[in-house]
Design a protein around this motif. Structure first.
Motif, PDB file in Angstrom:
ATOM      1  N   UNK A 126      -1.953   8.855  -4.220  1.00  0.00           N
ATOM      2  CA  UNK A 126      -0.970   7.820  -3.890  1.00  0.00           C
ATOM      3  C   UNK A 126      -1.400   6.426  -4.336  1.00  0.00           C
ATOM      4  N   UNK A 127      -2.603   6.284  -4.832  1.00  0.00           N
ATOM      5  CA  UNK A 127      -3.115   4.979  -5.222  1.00  0.00           C
ATOM      6  C   UNK A 127      -2.860   4.703  -6.701  1.00  0.00           C
ATOM      7  N   UNK A 128      -2.557   3.452  -7.002  1.00  0.00           N
ATOM      8  CA  UNK A 128      -2.336   3.044  -8.389  1.00  0.00           C
ATOM      9  C   UNK A 128      -3.621   2.607  -9.083  1.00  0.00           C
ATOM     10  N   UNK A 129      -4.627   2.297  -8.329  1.00  0.00           N
ATOM     11  CA  UNK A 129      -5.883   1.862  -8.913  1.00  0.00           C
ATOM     12  C   UNK A 129      -6.931   1.683  -7.835  1.00  0.00           C
ATOM     13  N   UNK A 130      -8.164   1.468  -8.266  1.00  0.00           N
ATOM     14  CA  UNK A 130      -9.247   1.318  -7.297  1.00  0.00           C
ATOM     15  C   UNK A 130     -10.434   0.617  -7.933  1.00  0.00           C
ATOM     16  N   UNK A 131     -11.301   0.095  -7.063  1.00  0.00           N
ATOM     17  CA  UNK A 131     -12.622  -0.360  -7.471  1.00  0.00           C
ATOM     18  C   UNK A 131     -13.632   0.261  -6.515  1.00  0.00           C
ATOM     19  N   UNK A 132     -14.664   0.890  -7.096  1.00  0.00           N
ATOM     20  CA  UNK A 132     -15.733   1.504  -6.335  1.00  0.00           C
ATOM     21  C   UNK A 132     -16.996   0.673  -6.533  1.00  0.00           C
ATOM     22  N   UNK A 133     -17.671   0.361  -5.436  1.00  0.00           N
ATOM     23  CA  UNK A 133     -18.802  -0.570  -5.482  1.00  0.00           C
ATOM     24  C   UNK A 133     -19.890  -0.125  -6.446  1.00  0.00           C
ATOM     25  N   UNK A 134     -20.194   1.169  -6.491  1.00  0.00           N
ATOM     26  CA  UNK A 134     -21.301   1.635  -7.330  1.00  0.00           C
ATOM     27  C   UNK A 134     -21.028   1.442  -8.815  1.00  0.00           C
ATOM     28  N   UNK A 135     -19.754   1.340  -9.194  1.00  0.00           N
ATOM     29  CA  UNK A 135     -19.416   1.125 -10.604  1.00  0.00           C
ATOM     30  C   UNK A 135     -19.723  -0.302 -11.059  1.00  0.00           C
TER      31      UNK A 135
END
Length: 223
Positions: A126-135
């Motif tokens: 359901x999400x259009x995008x994300x940011x993951x801290x480890x990246x």
């Protein structure tokens, strides 16, 4: 007007608990709980969330606790077994928000293991995008991680609502002009954690804290 809703992952969209595995490995819930508290420290998990080399972090912790070296290794080989399931009721919340025209994003302090978890549950679809801290080697509540999300998806902070289970993170977002809600603490029984949240449980047995949160969210958005 809120147009974009940003979700934390752990204890908001999904629940993970290493005691699911360590109860089996160490022989009891009590030993697993002790292991989680005394061996898997927040400082060590923070290193993973910051994107430090996973194998190096494992080896460092094994060197500190050689008697638990085999158990520590499971943080890599059996991490996906820590998944209890999607937080009950939250997938329906996200689906409704999408239908009503809101844009949904993720912002999580997590190691790269989140990508394995995301292959296992549908709520992330359901999400259009994300940011993951480890990246990006930055964790909440650092202002920079919020600014990177806003810039990446061209979001106006005044049109965003951020939902997290930690007030230190929602406080940081609010200082950037983002509206916030703090997700309630939702306790689960030992049996629920060990058995996992089935789809039937997630759909039909919504904890009162989540039901109350859903109503509060509706009041804030549908006015």
């Amino acid at each position: 007007m809120i147009r974009n809703i940003i979700f934390d992952y752990g204890s908001v969209l999904i629940r993970t608990d290493c005691r699911r595995v360590y109860t089996e490995v160490l022989g009891s819930w009590e030993k697993a709980d002790w292991f989680r508290t005394n061996i898997i420290t927040p400082e060590w998990v923070h290193r993973l969330d910051m994107g430090e080399d996973y194998a190096t972090c494992i080896k460092d912790l094994q060197a500190q606790h050689p008697d638990y070296a085999d158990a520590i290794a499971l943080w890599d080989s059996r991490f996906t077994d820590f998944l209890v399931g999607e937080m009950p009721g939250m997938r329906k919340v996200l689906v409704r928000l999408r239908i009503d025209g809101y844009h949904l994003y993720g912002l999580s302090n997590f190691s790269h293991k989140i990508y394995d978890i995301q292959k296992m549950v549908t709520i992330f679809h359901n999400l259009e995008g994300q940011i993951i801290s480890s990246d990006i080697h930055i964790t909440k509540p650092d202002f920079r991680i919020f600014k990177l999300l806003l810039a990446k998806y061209n979001l106006n902070p005044e049109e965003c609502l951020f939902i997290d289970d930690r007030t230190v993170n929602t406080d940081a977002a609010r200082q950037l002009g983002i509206s916030t809600m703090t997700f309630p603490e939702v306790p689960f029984t030992q049996k629920q954690i060990l058995d996992g949240f089935t789809k039937e449980y997630s759909d039909n047995t919504i904890p009162p804290q989540i039901a109350s949160f859903e109503k509060t969210l509706e009041r804030n958005l549908y006015v």
